[in-house]
Design a protein around this motif. Structure first.
Motif, short mmCIF file in Angstrom:
data_model
loop_
_atom_site.label_atom_id
_atom_site.label_comp_id
_atom_site.label_asym_id
_atom_site.label_seq_id
_atom_site.Cartn_x
_atom_site.Cartn_y
_atom_site.Cartn_z
N GLU A 27 27.20 10.72 14.13
CA GLU A 27 26.64 11.38 14.64
C GLU A 27 25.41 11.07 15.32
OE1 GLU A 27 23.41 14.18 11.88
OE2 GLU A 27 25.42 14.04 11.24
N ARG A 59 25.09 17.55 17.51
CA ARG A 59 25.50 16.97 16.24
C ARG A 59 26.45 18.12 14.96
NH1 ARG A 59 21.46 14.20 13.62
NH2 ARG A 59 19.30 15.40 14.60
N GLN A 85 29.10 15.96 13.76
CA GLN A 85 30.09 16.08 12.56
C GLN A 85 31.62 16.01 12.08
OE1 GLN A 85 26.89 19.20 11.31
NE2 GLN A 85 25.45 17.00 11.52
#
Length: 351
Positions: free
Chosen positions: A242, A263, A267
């Motif tokens: 990340e 982001r 993830q």
């Protein structure tokens, strides 16, 4: 209930409940378990949008080119100098090959938002330095106790445990220095500071270290469930992927909404990476993996195949990668091709 439905349901439920046995402050625990709790349902994404690599994009050539550039930058960043013993140990693991997934994610994210390799190369190298530190330390007898990594004897087998610890420490500290010193001065200072802060969180007691300690505490514990397992891997594995993606985006000048999409992509990719890693550990040989196969089973570790079964784990990995690519549907698909290709590469890698 169909197999596909049950797998999708399982992936949606991941991280919605905090691991009951992990001694973590509830607010920090919720902040850490982000993959499902924050990424699902918060952002409107067309689930039917099909992010796919353009037919004329040569992913293998892209990866070879980026890996070569990263390797050259790493070689230059960590020269063999006095005291030679520690620098030789650092270089032994840092330049031992590997897929360079984290640096490539960093560079690809920077390019996607309009940046260049020169802007993010220092950060990309720093991600590999941190990753290499984690491998050196993870292989130590007091941790996972492995003899092979990337097809070669592990660092402590060559240089001894004392030097291996120091080599990892040196790589970790130098990663931060390298971002601060080697990022072009044309990049606004606040972006560099943000990246350094994110790196610290990703590798510290709210990131990699948190995942590692819960992993150690969970060995041979039959009460460990999916929520705790996800906590381990969101922190131990996904956090560094990340920060690699987010760092590239931030340095490249991404807008806030672009950073958040990337982001969430990271993830999902990060957790998918670990699910695939668990699958490979029970389906591939030591020669194919370049590290000792079957270690998780031998150490009685909790893994996705152990909890969900092999087929459900494969379906979960596919679902996580699909959801990662959904986050890229809002970007120009030609510019997003490297990140789409990296998601597929992680899903279908063989080692």
């Amino acid at each position: 209930m169909s197999s596909a439905h049950s797998t999708a349901s399982a992936s949606r439920q991941l991280a919605l409940a905090a691991p009951q046995r992990a001694s973590v402050h509830p607010q920090r625990r919720r902040a850490g378990l982000r993959v499902a709790a924050k990424a699902v349902g918060e952002m409107q994404v067309d689930e039917h949008a099909d992010a796919a690599v353009p037919a004329d994009f040569n992913f293998e050539a892209y990866m070879r080119g980026k890996a070569a550039a990263v390797n050259a930058a790493l070689d230059a960043a960590v020269p063999l100098q006095y005291p030679e013993r520690i620098h030789e140990a650092m270089r032994y693991s840092l330049l031992a090959g590997g897929k360079r997934v984290r640096p490539c994610l960093c560079l690809a994210a920077c390019e996607l938002v309009g940046g260049s390799d020169s802007v993010a190369m220092a950060a990309a190298c720093a991600m590999e330095m941190i990753h290499t530190m984690s491998l050196i330390h993870d292989d130590l007898p007091c941790m996972d106790n492995d003899d092979f990594r990337r097809g070669k004897p592990t660092n402590h087998k060559v240089y001894g445990e004392d030097v291996a610890v120091l080599a990892g420490d040196a790589l970790l500290s130098f990663a931060f220095e390298h971002v601060a010193r080697a990022t072009p001065t044309s990049v606004p200072a606040e972006r560099v500071v943000r990246v350094i802060a994110d790196m610290g969180k990703a590798v510290g007691a709210e990131g990699l270290v948190a995942g590692q300690i819960v992993d150690l505490d969970s060995e041979s514990d039959p009460s460990v469930g999916v929520e705790t397992l996800e906590y381990i891997h969101v922190h131990k594995t996904a956090a560094l992927l990340e920060v690699a993606v987010v760092a590239g985006a931030v340095l490249g000048g991404a807008k806030d909404d672009q950073v958040e999409r990337l982001r969430k992509y990271a993830q999902f990719v990060g957790l998918g990476f670990q699910v695939v890693d668990d699958i490979l550990d029970v389906t591939k040989s030591t020669e194919e993996l370049g590290k000792t196969a079957g270690k998780d089973l031998a150490q009685d570790k909790t893994t996705y195949p152990k909890l969900l079964g092999l087929e459900k784990s494969k379906e979960l990995a596919e679902d996580l990668i699909r959801r990662a690519k959904e986050q890229l549907s809002a970007f120009d698909q030609r510019k997003a091709a490297p990140l789409i290709g990296l998601a597929d590469f992680i899903a279908y890698r063989q080692n």
